[in-house]
Design a protein around this motif. Sequence first.
Motif, PDB file in Angstrom:
ATOM      1  N   LEU A 172      57.387  49.036  79.750  1.00 50.24           N
ATOM      2  CA  LEU A 172      56.329  50.019  79.547  1.00 50.24           C
ATOM      3  C   LEU A 172      56.616  50.756  78.248  1.00 50.24           C
ATOM      4  N   SER A 173      55.636  50.717  77.338  1.00 48.82           N
ATOM      5  CA  SER A 173      55.836  51.396  76.060  1.00 48.82           C
ATOM      6  C   SER A 173      55.619  52.887  76.214  1.00 48.82           C
ATOM      7  N   ALA A 174      56.223  53.651  75.306  1.00 50.53           N
ATOM      8  CA  ALA A 174      56.033  55.100  75.318  1.00 50.53           C
ATOM      9  C   ALA A 174      54.576  55.459  75.078  1.00 50.53           C
ATOM     10  N   GLY A 175      53.873  54.654  74.310  1.00 48.18           N
ATOM     11  CA  GLY A 175      52.464  54.920  74.039  1.00 48.18           C
ATOM     12  C   GLY A 175      51.626  54.840  75.297  1.00 48.18           C
ATOM     13  N   GLU A 176      51.853  53.824  76.134  1.00 49.94           N
ATOM     14  CA  GLU A 176      51.097  53.692  77.382  1.00 49.94           C
ATOM     15  C   GLU A 176      51.392  54.868  78.329  1.00 49.94           C
ATOM     16  N   LEU A 177      52.649  55.283  78.332  1.00 54.90           N
ATOM     17  CA  LEU A 177      53.046  56.384  79.213  1.00 54.90           C
ATOM     18  C   LEU A 177      52.376  57.684  78.777  1.00 54.90           C
ATOM     19  N   ILE A 178      52.423  57.948  77.470  1.00 55.28           N
ATOM     20  CA  ILE A 178      51.805  59.171  76.959  1.00 55.28           C
ATOM     21  C   ILE A 178      50.303  59.132  77.167  1.00 55.28           C
ATOM     22  N   ASP A 179      49.683  57.980  76.971  1.00 54.23           N
ATOM     23  CA  ASP A 179      48.246  57.859  77.164  1.00 54.23           C
ATOM     24  C   ASP A 179      47.860  58.221  78.599  1.00 54.23           C
ATOM     25  N   PHE A 180      48.666  57.764  79.560  1.00 54.17           N
ATOM     26  CA  PHE A 180      48.354  58.057  80.962  1.00 54.17           C
ATOM     27  C   PHE A 180      48.532  59.538  81.270  1.00 54.17           C
ATOM     28  N   LEU A 181      49.682  60.092  80.911  1.00 57.21           N
ATOM     29  CA  LEU A 181      49.981  61.466  81.295  1.00 57.21           C
ATOM     30  C   LEU A 181      49.130  62.479  80.531  1.00 57.21           C
ATOM     31  N   VAL A 182      48.942  62.216  79.210  1.00 58.78           N
ATOM     32  CA  VAL A 182      48.202  63.188  78.397  1.00 58.78           C
ATOM     33  C   VAL A 182      46.694  63.023  78.580  1.00 58.78           C
ATOM     34  N   ASN A 183      46.208  61.788  78.404  1.00 56.03           N
ATOM     35  CA  ASN A 183      44.761  61.580  78.418  1.00 56.03           C
ATOM     36  C   ASN A 183      44.172  61.618  79.832  1.00 56.03           C
ATOM     37  N   GLU A 184      44.845  60.942  80.765  1.00 52.72           N
ATOM     38  CA  GLU A 184      44.253  60.831  82.101  1.00 52.72           C
ATOM     39  C   GLU A 184      44.650  61.992  83.023  1.00 52.72           C
TER      40      GLU A 184
END
Length: 608
Positions: free
Chosen positions: A571-583
């Motif tokens: 899991l990339s850091a980008g996918e993780l940040i996208d989930f926590l920040v955006n969603e």
Amino acid sequence: MGDSATQRKQSGNYVKSVRRYALIAALIWTAVIAGSFAWYYRLSEQQLLAVSKSKAVIAFERDVLYRQWVSKQGGIYAPVTPAMQPNPLLSHVPERDIATPSGKPLTLVNATYLVRKVFELNGTNEAGGYGHLASLNPLNPANHPDPWEEKALRSFERGVKEVSEIQTINGRAYMRLMRAAVTEKNCLHCHGHQGYHVGDIRGGMGVTVPISDIVEANRPQVIGGMLGHGLAWILGLGALWFGSRKLTLSVAALQHSEKSLQLQTEQLERLSAELVTKNWQLEALTLQDALTDLANRRCFDETLDTEWARAVRTGQQLALLLFDVDYFKEYNDRYGHQAGDECLRSIARILQTGARRVSDLAARYGGEEFVIIAADTDAASALYLAETMRKRVEALAIPHEQTPLGHVSISVGVAVMTPDERLEAAKLLRTADEALYRAKDGGRNRVELIAPPSVRTFPQRGGRTAEEPPVIQITWKQSYACGEPTIDEDHRKLFRLANTLFTRALLRDKDPELFNAAFDELLAHVSTHFSQEEEILRRHGYEDVDEHAEQHRLLVEHAVRLRRQADETGLSAGELIDFLVNEVVIGHMMRSDWLFYRLFATPAHGAA
């Protein structure tokens, strides 16, 4: 009318000046070419002379060797034949003529006589040339010098040791070489009665060798040089003519423009603005990629150096996002280069939207690689931007049968640094390239970040350690509070756990267990928080609680899938940040949760 006549007169004078300067430049150019060719021709002549003289010296040295050997022997005896009669000039020498025991007559042949006989036998050999002994006071009339030899002999008397010259004889080129014949001790045996002493100049020995072959070999070089200089001369004159012609036409156009400006002064600002725009467009063309209309590599290099220097001065962070189109070669092979160009243009339009600020730059780095420079951007923002770009490209759904996804995707490498004078901008680019390699190696269609270590431990009193604040973090603000203590405390804890997870994600390669533990702790907290929040909302009679609970369920399912992905494929850091920040934060807490804030509003808090 008077102004127009004055303008025409000024224009005519300018045209005459252009032509006059063009003529002067043409004359100077002609002189330069002529001088260059003269120098080139002189070098060729010197080379021809040197090679020809070398050939003559070889022939001369050969004859000298004959003479020196015979002189050292005091002469040699040869059978008397019609072609080899006794030398009358040696009649004073005892035993000039002897006979063998069998009665065969022999005659003494001295060095000079031998060389002369060799010359007579050789004749005018075109291949090896021919030699000649000459003297102003010859014993043998055959050694009387010709005019050139006489001139050379006279110069020997003035101390000159050698004379050489190229002459044309019977329509052919020859190299003539003569050196002074100095009286040696062995020479006095035959010439002592003439009054010569050792060291006296008693004549000269010369050779004449044909050099037509050398001249012919040198001819193509001279012709080539002449043609080359001629071509350069013609091209130079053509360039001068073209330049003067262009200047003349420019003057005519300028005259027309000035006339229009005088007739309609109100158009001055518009025309000036157009001129500025054209100049800007011209400058932009030198910094713009022709295919995608993004900045080109040159513009990127200049901007990176500029932003790096600015960040060094201000101490701000600088982010670099490097994009690569996945399986693009296969796309070109399958759909053709025209489709490939259109694909790159579509992706470039997406990336251009990511460079929103004046200081940001989206550029085509080369081939199917693109780059975004984001000044004053931390790791979290850079990852959010990279993930947004990746998703938008994926949303284009450009068909690509040669990929596992079935459509075009991009891999993104993100590097974030705080520049200082000890580092160079190239370090940031290399780091982004390494991050891109990790993204492609990790399966493509993903974002990878390399940033300075986010967490470092420092010793404190009592042996404990303290952690630096993470590089990537989301910050809780009091305006996010809804007024319900349990929900607000859970939200604050969610922020803290998310920041910890961001830090662990950056260090996951070094310590995956810490990352997994942080993810599990966050997942457990989210599940507990959602349950408590739903119970509180039901107690307060929130009419949309069931719909809100369904949103909770979908978020938990998404989080579980990401946790499983972290164990299986990464899991990339980008996918993780996208989930926590955006969603979670923006999509749910800032929007869906905001709808029930009115339930807990107080006069002091108010509804935001």
